[in-house]
Design a protein around this motif. Sequence first.
Motif, short mmCIF file in Angstrom:
data_model
loop_
_atom_site.label_atom_id
_atom_site.label_comp_id
_atom_site.label_asym_id
_atom_site.label_seq_id
_atom_site.Cartn_x
_atom_site.Cartn_y
_atom_site.Cartn_z
N GLY A 1 -12.30 -29.73 -72.77
CA GLY A 1 -12.25 -28.71 -71.72
C GLY A 1 -13.48 -28.61 -70.84
N ASP A 2 -14.54 -29.33 -71.16
CA ASP A 2 -15.73 -29.32 -70.30
C ASP A 2 -15.65 -30.56 -69.39
OD1 ASP A 2 -18.17 -29.33 -69.07
OD2 ASP A 2 -19.36 -29.26 -70.91
N MET A 3 -15.12 -30.37 -68.21
CA MET A 3 -14.79 -31.49 -67.31
C MET A 3 -15.91 -31.83 -66.33
SD MET A 3 -11.39 -32.33 -67.71
CE MET A 3 -10.75 -32.74 -66.08
N LYS A 4 -17.01 -31.09 -66.34
CA LYS A 4 -18.02 -31.21 -65.29
C LYS A 4 -18.54 -32.63 -65.12
CE LYS A 4 -22.60 -29.54 -63.93
NZ LYS A 4 -23.75 -28.67 -64.29
N ASN A 5 -19.05 -33.24 -66.17
CA ASN A 5 -19.64 -34.58 -66.06
C ASN A 5 -18.58 -35.63 -65.75
OD1 ASN A 5 -22.03 -33.37 -66.65
ND2 ASN A 5 -22.31 -34.33 -68.65
N PHE A 6 -17.39 -35.48 -66.33
CA PHE A 6 -16.31 -36.43 -66.04
C PHE A 6 -15.92 -36.38 -64.57
CE2 PHE A 6 -11.72 -37.06 -65.47
CZ PHE A 6 -11.63 -38.41 -65.80
N LEU A 7 -15.79 -35.18 -64.01
CA LEU A 7 -15.41 -35.05 -62.60
C LEU A 7 -16.51 -35.59 -61.68
CD1 LEU A 7 -13.68 -31.56 -62.60
CD2 LEU A 7 -12.61 -33.83 -62.50
N GLU A 8 -17.75 -35.50 -62.11
CA GLU A 8 -18.85 -36.09 -61.34
C GLU A 8 -18.72 -37.60 -61.33
OE1 GLU A 8 -22.11 -36.16 -58.90
OE2 GLU A 8 -20.97 -34.40 -59.59
N TYR A 9 -18.33 -38.17 -62.46
CA TYR A 9 -18.08 -39.62 -62.54
C TYR A 9 -16.94 -40.01 -61.59
CZ TYR A 9 -16.57 -44.13 -64.44
OH TYR A 9 -16.22 -45.43 -64.57
N VAL A 10 -15.86 -39.24 -61.59
CA VAL A 10 -14.73 -39.52 -60.71
C VAL A 10 -15.16 -39.46 -59.25
CG1 VAL A 10 -12.46 -38.71 -59.95
CG2 VAL A 10 -13.04 -38.68 -62.39
N LYS A 11 -15.97 -38.49 -58.93
CA LYS A 11 -16.46 -38.33 -57.55
C LYS A 11 -17.24 -39.56 -57.10
CE LYS A 11 -19.31 -35.19 -54.75
NZ LYS A 11 -20.14 -33.95 -54.79
N LYS A 12 -18.10 -40.09 -57.98
CA LYS A 12 -18.89 -41.27 -57.65
C LYS A 12 -18.00 -42.50 -57.51
CE LYS A 12 -23.11 -39.60 -59.85
NZ LYS A 12 -24.06 -39.76 -60.99
N SER A 13 -16.96 -42.58 -58.34
CA SER A 13 -16.03 -43.70 -58.26
C SER A 13 -15.28 -43.70 -56.92
CB SER A 13 -15.03 -43.64 -59.41
OG SER A 13 -14.01 -44.60 -59.26
N VAL A 14 -14.82 -42.52 -56.52
CA VAL A 14 -14.11 -42.39 -55.25
C VAL A 14 -15.04 -42.72 -54.09
CG1 VAL A 14 -13.00 -40.76 -53.68
CG2 VAL A 14 -12.47 -40.70 -56.13
N TYR A 15 -16.27 -42.23 -54.13
CA TYR A 15 -17.23 -42.51 -53.06
C TYR A 15 -17.46 -44.01 -52.90
CZ TYR A 15 -21.55 -42.66 -50.38
OH TYR A 15 -22.49 -42.94 -49.42
N GLU A 16 -17.61 -44.73 -54.02
CA GLU A 16 -17.83 -46.18 -53.94
C GLU A 16 -16.69 -46.88 -53.23
OE1 GLU A 16 -20.61 -47.92 -57.51
OE2 GLU A 16 -18.45 -47.75 -57.88
N ARG A 17 -15.46 -46.47 -53.51
CA ARG A 17 -14.31 -47.15 -52.93
C ARG A 17 -14.06 -46.75 -51.49
NH1 ARG A 17 -14.68 -47.41 -57.92
NH2 ARG A 17 -13.77 -49.15 -59.10
N GLU A 18 -14.47 -45.55 -51.15
CA GLU A 18 -14.35 -45.12 -49.75
C GLU A 18 -15.50 -45.65 -48.89
OE1 GLU A 18 -14.12 -40.91 -49.92
OE2 GLU A 18 -11.97 -40.89 -50.38
N ASN A 19 -16.58 -46.06 -49.53
CA ASN A 19 -17.75 -46.57 -48.83
C ASN A 19 -18.19 -47.90 -49.46
OD1 ASN A 19 -18.64 -44.04 -47.05
ND2 ASN A 19 -18.06 -43.32 -49.11
N PRO A 20 -17.37 -48.93 -49.33
CA PRO A 20 -17.68 -50.21 -50.00
C PRO A 20 -19.00 -50.82 -49.55
CG PRO A 20 -15.89 -50.47 -48.41
CD PRO A 20 -16.12 -49.01 -48.55
#
Length: 295
Positions: free
Chosen positions: A37-56
Amino acid sequence: MKIKSIKTLLGDGTFRQLKNVFASLPDEEDIMRAVNGDMKNFLEYVKKSVYERENPDSSYMGMFDYSEVRFETSLNGNNEYLSQVTFITPTSDRVITLSERSEEEKEDFTFEFEKSDYTITIDFGDEGSYYAADDLLSHLKINSYFDDFTRVEWIDGSITSAVDYKMKTVKKLSLRRSSRTTCNQYDKIMNRSRSFVIFSGMPQVDLLAHPCELLVDQMSDFDGDLVNLIETSYYDQYYKKIFLDQETYDLIFDKVSDMVKEVLTIVPRELVDGDSVLVYIKEENRIMGITYIKD
């Protein structure tokens, strides 16, 4: 033959061993927090993954540091937790899925010592994998207790347990008592009734009849006094029996105490699976330790 997929359970150390093979995955601690239930660090990882793919252009030579992520959450009361996530690794497109287990899966795929509500499946694709799969299975067998509950699917469709998976010899030498496999191996070697064996020369092993490994190690703390070694081993460990070949028996019998004489037993100079023996080389006044393990 190559491996199609590996299925194991999420528990202490399993995701960590997975990250040792696939560096683009998040840390085990972040995954364990997310499923609770503590999603904070996982969602930060997801955010960085999305950023990489949107900004190759921001990545070095088009290489991503984070896996592609797809995930689902569920509610337990008011608590939102990670119920399923799929990672696609950036370099080899391996599909790694962490999913909450159904009741049917819990009945079919259980773990005795600890509650485990999630499975991890690593799909290597139709071409399968040899090196990455071997690396992961070796990590699990050496460093976790989940190897006994890990299934291996081969590209021919057959399914085996990770416990039966044969590691390379160089990795077997890394075994410590920190996994299910090595607990079994350790118990096989250390808990035998022939717990203290010393021979006057190399034991007999039929290398052609059974593939095996002989692990040899010279004892650096041996002072050259064989009688003292036997006496000390008896009093320190209180062995119920000390096994010797005939030559060693004749060499020390008149020099040991009466109490030790009573526990001496003469056996043929042969080894069976799991035997760990000492070999006394009289001419060189040294001792070698030998462990015999069938493949």
